[in-house]
Design a protein around this motif. Structure first.
Motif, PDB file in Angstrom:
ATOM      1  N   LEU A  90      44.551  38.456  44.256  1.00 20.77           N
ATOM      2  CA  LEU A  90      44.609  38.023  42.857  1.00 20.77           C
ATOM      3  C   LEU A  90      45.576  36.865  42.674  1.00 20.77           C
ATOM      4  CD1 LEU A  90      44.971  41.613  41.328  1.00 20.77           C
ATOM      5  CD2 LEU A  90      42.848  40.304  41.637  1.00 20.77           C
ATOM      6  N   ASP A  91      45.084  35.771  42.105  1.00 25.54           N
ATOM      7  CA  ASP A  91      45.989  34.699  41.694  1.00 25.54           C
ATOM      8  C   ASP A  91      46.958  35.270  40.655  1.00 25.54           C
ATOM      9  OD1 ASP A  91      46.913  32.372  39.972  1.00 25.54           O
ATOM     10  OD2 ASP A  91      45.809  31.296  41.540  1.00 25.54           O
ATOM     11  N   ARG A  92      48.227  34.929  40.780  1.00 22.51           N
ATOM     12  CA  ARG A  92      49.229  35.508  39.870  1.00 22.51           C
ATOM     13  C   ARG A  92      48.930  35.188  38.410  1.00 22.51           C
ATOM     14  NH1 ARG A  92      53.277  38.073  42.512  1.00 22.51           N
ATOM     15  NH2 ARG A  92      53.744  37.340  44.637  1.00 22.51           N
ATOM     16  N   ALA A  93      48.170  34.131  38.159  1.00 22.03           N
ATOM     17  CA  ALA A  93      47.842  33.781  36.778  1.00 22.03           C
ATOM     18  C   ALA A  93      46.936  34.822  36.126  1.00 22.03           C
ATOM     19  CB  ALA A  93      47.168  32.410  36.730  1.00 22.03           C
ATOM     20  N   VAL A  94      46.171  35.555  36.950  1.00 25.00           N
ATOM     21  CA  VAL A  94      45.271  36.570  36.393  1.00 25.00           C
ATOM     22  C   VAL A  94      45.623  37.970  36.873  1.00 25.00           C
ATOM     23  CG1 VAL A  94      43.339  34.959  36.103  1.00 25.00           C
ATOM     24  CG2 VAL A  94      43.584  36.218  38.261  1.00 25.00           C
ATOM     25  N   GLU A  95      46.698  38.089  37.639  1.00 23.81           N
ATOM     26  CA  GLU A  95      47.039  39.383  38.240  1.00 23.81           C
ATOM     27  C   GLU A  95      47.202  40.482  37.188  1.00 23.81           C
ATOM     28  OE1 GLU A  95      50.482  41.472  41.049  1.00 23.81           O
ATOM     29  OE2 GLU A  95      50.816  39.476  40.187  1.00 23.81           O
ATOM     30  N   LYS A  96      47.989  40.230  36.143  1.00 22.51           N
ATOM     31  CA  LYS A  96      48.257  41.267  35.144  1.00 22.51           C
ATOM     32  C   LYS A  96      46.975  41.691  34.428  1.00 22.51           C
ATOM     33  CE  LYS A  96      51.360  42.298  31.251  1.00 22.51           C
ATOM     34  NZ  LYS A  96      50.345  42.729  30.282  1.00 22.51           N
ATOM     35  N   GLU A  97      46.198  40.708  33.941  1.00 21.27           N
ATOM     36  CA  GLU A  97      44.979  41.040  33.212  1.00 21.27           C
ATOM     37  C   GLU A  97      43.983  41.770  34.109  1.00 21.27           C
ATOM     38  OE1 GLU A  97      41.254  38.856  30.828  1.00 21.27           O
ATOM     39  OE2 GLU A  97      42.806  37.638  31.819  1.00 21.27           O
ATOM     40  N   PHE A  98      43.772  41.242  35.319  1.00 16.45           N
ATOM     41  CA  PHE A  98      42.818  41.872  36.233  1.00 16.45           C
ATOM     42  C   PHE A  98      43.259  43.297  36.562  1.00 16.45           C
ATOM     43  CE2 PHE A  98      41.144  43.228  40.244  1.00 16.45           C
ATOM     44  CZ  PHE A  98      39.856  42.725  40.290  1.00 16.45           C
ATOM     45  N   THR A  99      44.527  43.471  36.883  1.00 15.17           N
ATOM     46  CA  THR A  99      45.019  44.786  37.291  1.00 15.17           C
ATOM     47  C   THR A  99      44.820  45.821  36.191  1.00 15.17           C
ATOM     48  OG1 THR A  99      46.650  43.778  38.781  1.00 15.17           O
ATOM     49  CG2 THR A  99      47.037  46.062  38.099  1.00 15.17           C
ATOM     50  N   GLU A 100      45.159  45.465  34.977  1.00 20.07           N
ATOM     51  CA  GLU A 100      44.996  46.400  33.859  1.00 20.07           C
ATOM     52  C   GLU A 100      43.532  46.799  33.685  1.00 20.07           C
ATOM     53  OE1 GLU A 100      46.683  44.375  30.540  1.00 20.07           O
ATOM     54  OE2 GLU A 100      48.758  44.850  31.094  1.00 20.07           O
ATOM     55  N   LYS A 101      42.647  45.827  33.730  1.00 20.00           N
ATOM     56  CA  LYS A 101      41.229  46.110  33.518  1.00 20.00           C
ATOM     57  C   LYS A 101      40.626  46.842  34.729  1.00 20.00           C
ATOM     58  CE  LYS A 101      40.408  42.382  30.214  1.00 20.00           C
ATOM     59  NZ  LYS A 101      39.722  41.109  29.911  1.00 20.00           N
ATOM     60  N   PHE A 102      41.070  46.487  35.921  1.00 20.06           N
ATOM     61  CA  PHE A 102      40.572  47.142  37.132  1.00 20.06           C
ATOM     62  C   PHE A 102      40.976  48.618  37.138  1.00 20.06           C
ATOM     63  CE2 PHE A 102      40.921  48.354  41.631  1.00 20.06           C
ATOM     64  CZ  PHE A 102      39.692  47.947  42.125  1.00 20.06           C
ATOM     65  N   VAL A 103      42.235  48.888  36.871  1.00 19.81           N
ATOM     66  CA  VAL A 103      42.723  50.270  36.844  1.00 19.81           C
ATOM     67  C   VAL A 103      41.981  51.075  35.771  1.00 19.81           C
ATOM     68  CG1 VAL A 103      44.721  51.705  36.261  1.00 19.81           C
ATOM     69  CG2 VAL A 103      44.980  49.787  37.842  1.00 19.81           C
ATOM     70  N   ALA A 104      41.803  50.483  34.610  1.00 23.20           N
ATOM     71  CA  ALA A 104      41.086  51.181  33.529  1.00 23.20           C
ATOM     72  C   ALA A 104      39.660  51.514  33.953  1.00 23.20           C
ATOM     73  CB  ALA A 104      41.092  50.326  32.267  1.00 23.20           C
ATOM     74  N   LYS A 105      38.990  50.587  34.637  1.00 27.57           N
ATOM     75  CA  LYS A 105      37.619  50.821  35.083  1.00 27.57           C
ATOM     76  C   LYS A 105      37.573  51.909  36.146  1.00 27.57           C
ATOM     77  CE  LYS A 105      33.180  49.882  35.550  1.00 27.57           C
ATOM     78  NZ  LYS A 105      32.211  50.274  34.510  1.00 27.57           N
ATOM     79  N   VAL A 106      38.512  51.868  37.085  1.00 32.08           N
ATOM     80  CA  VAL A 106      38.540  52.857  38.161  1.00 32.08           C
ATOM     81  C   VAL A 106      38.727  54.261  37.598  1.00 32.08           C
ATOM     82  CG1 VAL A 106      39.855  53.661  40.168  1.00 32.08           C
ATOM     83  CG2 VAL A 106      39.283  51.235  39.940  1.00 32.08           C
ATOM     84  N   ARG A 107      39.533  54.376  36.566  1.00 35.74           N
ATOM     85  CA  ARG A 107      39.786  55.706  35.976  1.00 35.74           C
ATOM     86  C   ARG A 107      38.523  56.299  35.339  1.00 35.74           C
ATOM     87  NH1 ARG A 107      45.095  56.976  36.096  1.00 35.74           N
ATOM     88  NH2 ARG A 107      46.640  55.269  36.123  1.00 35.74           N
ATOM     89  N   THR A 108      37.513  55.482  35.082  1.00 31.82           N
ATOM     90  CA  THR A 108      36.277  56.004  34.475  1.00 31.82           C
ATOM     91  C   THR A 108      35.276  56.498  35.503  1.00 31.82           C
ATOM     92  OG1 THR A 108      35.052  53.891  34.488  1.00 31.82           O
ATOM     93  CG2 THR A 108      36.552  54.306  32.615  1.00 31.82           C
ATOM     94  N   LEU A 109      35.526  56.253  36.785  1.00 32.16           N
ATOM     95  CA  LEU A 109      34.555  56.606  37.817  1.00 32.16           C
ATOM     96  C   LEU A 109      34.480  58.122  37.974  1.00 32.16           C
ATOM     97  CD1 LEU A 109      35.392  53.907  40.534  1.00 32.16           C
ATOM     98  CD2 LEU A 109      33.739  53.776  38.655  1.00 32.16           C
ATOM     99  N   THR A 110      33.273  58.649  37.896  1.00 32.72           N
ATOM    100  CA  THR A 110      33.056  60.089  37.974  1.00 32.72           C
ATOM    101  C   THR A 110      33.008  60.533  39.430  1.00 32.72           C
ATOM    102  OG1 THR A 110      31.770  60.015  35.938  1.00 32.72           O
ATOM    103  CG2 THR A 110      31.546  61.988  37.303  1.00 32.72           C
ATOM    104  N   VAL A 111      33.819  61.543  39.753  1.00 32.36           N
ATOM    105  CA  VAL A 111      33.897  62.093  41.100  1.00 32.36           C
ATOM    106  C   VAL A 111      33.259  63.476  41.088  1.00 32.36           C
ATOM    107  CG1 VAL A 111      35.428  62.756  42.989  1.00 32.36           C
ATOM    108  CG2 VAL A 111      36.042  60.836  41.495  1.00 32.36           C
TER     109      VAL A 111
END
Length: 485
Positions: free
Chosen positions: A295-316
């Motif tokens: 991740l380029d540091r310019a988008v690291e914070k935004e990407f990380t927040e959205k990525f983590v939020a998406k991962v938490r929705t994955l059904t196991v």
């Protein structure tokens, strides 16, 4: 389930029969532990019988009109289409694949069979000039003869077909050894498809066994001229050494440690979706999976927040449930190994933004950041649902990180500037890389392969002709040559 009741045997010289080994391979559903099949292993003697049958059948097959051979693959495609729901259920039961994963595997398998139909007509001869007056040089393509195929457990139906179908289409016979964890989807099912499609007996043989029983008999045997192996780079190196010692060709499709790079001008929302799919498809043990997300540091914070939020929705959970995204890993050993790697990486200083748990064979997703540059998690293929986020400050640094791996199969770059993405892609030392897409692409008409420890050969398209045929030079002297004595 009908497939497991029908196909729990060896398939040698057109006959279904039990192995003669003294122990059984037991196939369990990795989600609920249900016993699916018990298969007596094939011995080294039965491996020899399979190769002998293949050699006997191959000579006639090689002389068969390629238009007639083509009809077998047309029928095989129809068999898969007609039994698609049964095959889906088998993939779910035997390897814990979700319905989404099964649909993905079957789509690629059908495309591969469509390409095999065309491959029967692909080999072309050449006529080349000669410095000798009156001489014509003819270069013919011919089948290698018999091919040994060893397939993995991740996409067993597809990855067995990936070598079996082209080898047969080009006039060869095949002996297939599927992974012991997926002997039905990776072995018996493939044989049944071709049997129902009218493939003559002996041309495809399936031996369900283990190295503990046969040692290196499958690859040392004198009959096969080519061994096609798909699996880990550790085992692939061994296959290559044994083949080299026996002067036979090896086709190696090995592991990966792909990087997905998100540049500062990328569409972050789209990149998040691509990264989540690229890392967590089929629970993670996919050779083209995005192990490392840069991740380029310019988008690291935004990407990380959205990525983590998406991962938490994955059904196991239950792979048979259409809503499930993360099903079980193939075995408790693999699940425990993934859990141990996460524990080790966190103990060494990494931060778990999402900390998965291990419950039997079910491993829920983990997202790590702050991973040390010398961490084993960065250098090995992670066979489970673990994502690693790595920041970078410049394009050159991203390229350096992406190239810092011994396996180099696939990759992806996300950017708002397509040509910039292509420029970066050309600097990444990997076999395949995709601009503004996921890392897990496979198209039968496009060459498929890796660099470094990800393999020594290419599959798909014209690469199949190179892998499974040989060349013969026949010169014709229409006049008379002069000899010095």
């Amino acid at each position: 389930m009908s497939f497991f009741a029908e196909l729990d045997q060896q398939y040698i010289d057109g006959e279904w029969r039990p192995g003669s080994g003294s122990w059984d391979i037991i196939v369990f559903n990795p989600y609920n532990g249900e016993k699916l099949a018990s298969i007596a292993v094939a011995t080294a003697d039965e491996v020899d019988q399979a190769y002998q049958a293949a050699e006997r059948a191959q000579a006639t097959w090689a002389e068969t009109n390629p238009y007639a051979r083509r009809q077998v693959f047309e029928r095989a495609l129809r068999v898969v289409e007609d039994r698609e729901e049964e095959i889906t259920e088998a993939i779910i039961a035997e390897l814990g694949g979700t319905r989404l994963k099964a649909a993905f595997e079957l789509r690629l398998a059908k495309e591969l069979l469509r390409e095999a139909v065309q491959l029967t007509l692909r080999p072309e001869g050449r006529i080349l000039p000669s410095p000798v007056d009156g001489t014509e040089n003819r270069v013919h393509r011919a089948p290698v003869g018999v091919v040994g195929v060893i397939s993995p457990f991740t996409f067993p139906f597809l990855l067995s077909l990936k070598s079996v179908a082209p080898a047969l289409a080009l006039g060869n016979a095949v002996v297939l050894k599927p992974h012991q964890n997926t002997p039905i989807c990776g072995g018996s099912l493939v044989a049944k498809v071709f049997e129902d499609a009218g493939l003559p007996a002996g041309l495809l043989n399936v031996v369900i066994t283990d190295i503990a029983e046969i040692d290196d008999a499958l690859i040392e045997h004198p009959i096969p001229k080519v061994i096609s192996f798909s699996g880990s780079d550790r085992v692939g190196r061994h296959v290559a050494v044994v083949c080299a010692k026996n002067l036979k060709r090896s086709v190696l499709d090995l592991g990966g440690n792909s990087a997905l790079i998100v540049l500062a001008d990328a569409d972050v929302d789209y990149a998040v979706h691509a990264a989540v799919f690229s890392r967590f498809a089929h629970q993670g043990p996919v050779r083209m999976a995005a192990n490392r997300i840069l991740l380029d540091r310019a988008v690291e914070k935004e990407f990380t927040e959205k990525f983590v939020a998406k991962v938490r929705t994955l059904t196991v959970g239950d792979p048979a449930d259409p809503k499930t995204v993360i099903g079980p890993l193939i075995s408790s050993q693999q699940a425990d190994a993934v859990g141990a790697l996460v524990d080790e990486t966190v103990a060494a200083g990494a931060t778990a933004l999402v900390r998965g748990t291990v419950d039997g064979n079910l491993v829920s997703p983990t997202v790590l950041t702050g991973v040390a540059v010398d961490s084993p998690a960065l250098t090995q293929e992670i066979l489970g649902p673990v994502a690693i986020l790595l920041p970078f400050d410049s394009e050159d640094e991203a390229i350096r990180i992406a190239n810092d791996t011994r396996c180099a199969l696939s990759g992806a770059i996300h950017t708002g500037d397509i040509e910039r993405g292509v420029r970066v892609a050309r600097r990444i030392n990997t076999g395949m890389i995709h601009v503004n897409d996921g890392t897990g692409r496979d198209e039968p008409i496009v060459p498929f392969g890796g660099e470094k420890h990800s393999g020594a050969d290419w599959l798909n398209a014209e690469s199949m002709v190179d892998a499974f045929t040989t060349q013969k030079w026949i010169s014709v002297q229409y006049g008379r040559s002069s000899f010095p004595f």
